[in-house]
Design an enzyme around this catalytic site. Sequence first.
Site, short mmCIF file in Angstrom:
data_model
loop_
_atom_site.label_atom_id
_atom_site.label_comp_id
_atom_site.label_asym_id
_atom_site.label_seq_id
_atom_site.Cartn_x
_atom_site.Cartn_y
_atom_site.Cartn_z
N SER A 37 0.85 -1.19 0.00
CA SER A 37 0.00 0.00 0.00
C SER A 37 0.88 1.24 0.00
CB SER A 37 -0.88 -0.02 1.25
OG SER A 37 -1.63 1.17 1.34
N CYS A 38 0.33 2.35 -0.51
CA CYS A 38 1.03 3.64 -0.46
C CYS A 38 -0.02 4.72 -0.33
CB CYS A 38 1.92 3.82 -1.68
SG CYS A 38 1.04 3.83 -3.25
N LEU A 39 0.21 5.89 -0.84
CA LEU A 39 -0.76 6.97 -0.73
C LEU A 39 -1.90 6.81 -1.73
CD1 LEU A 39 -1.46 9.62 0.74
CD2 LEU A 39 -0.23 10.82 -1.07
N TRP A 94 -3.71 4.88 0.93
CA TRP A 94 -4.15 5.57 2.15
C TRP A 94 -5.35 6.48 1.87
CZ3 TRP A 94 -4.68 5.59 7.05
CH2 TRP A 94 -5.08 6.76 7.69
#
Length: 177
Positions: free
Chosen positions: A136-138, A165
Amino acid sequence: MALRGCWRYAGVIPRLLLLNSAGVHVACLSTRPLGSLPNTRSSISDVLPTKWSIRNLSSTTNTDVSYDQLKQDLAGRTAVVIDVREPWELREYGTIPGSINVPLAQVDAALQLNPEDFKERYGGDMPEPADKIVFSCLAGNRSKTALNTAALLGYKDVLHYPGGWQEWAQNEQLKPN
């Protein structure tokens, strides 16, 4: 040794194989001279020229995880969730509960550490090559890169949360406490 011997006959064609830390052949391309190629436990990005990029390994299969699937994986502890954002981003925006923060620039090296060093450095259990890993990331871009890196290192069940996110926070705000 045998691999280096074979390369002697390759001449001017691009190098097609590199051994990863487990001794497994990993597909890559390099036009660097033989003497500059690393032996083992080297970053794939060290071998690839900057003008080339790693082929998107996930283009032929569905590697996306939905918000609901991610919630189920976290609740059931059926996946290791790795957030590849920088630590300042986690402090500023927040984290997905139960995720391990491994910044994207460190993913390659982190997934080659021994489990004790990984736990000490990142505060969570290191995934095994057969474990389900969700990156996962932004907003989903860096997590796709991390997925490709893990796949090249021999991890079999790698996925990513494309909403990142931003989607997580939006869905969590809508949920009653």
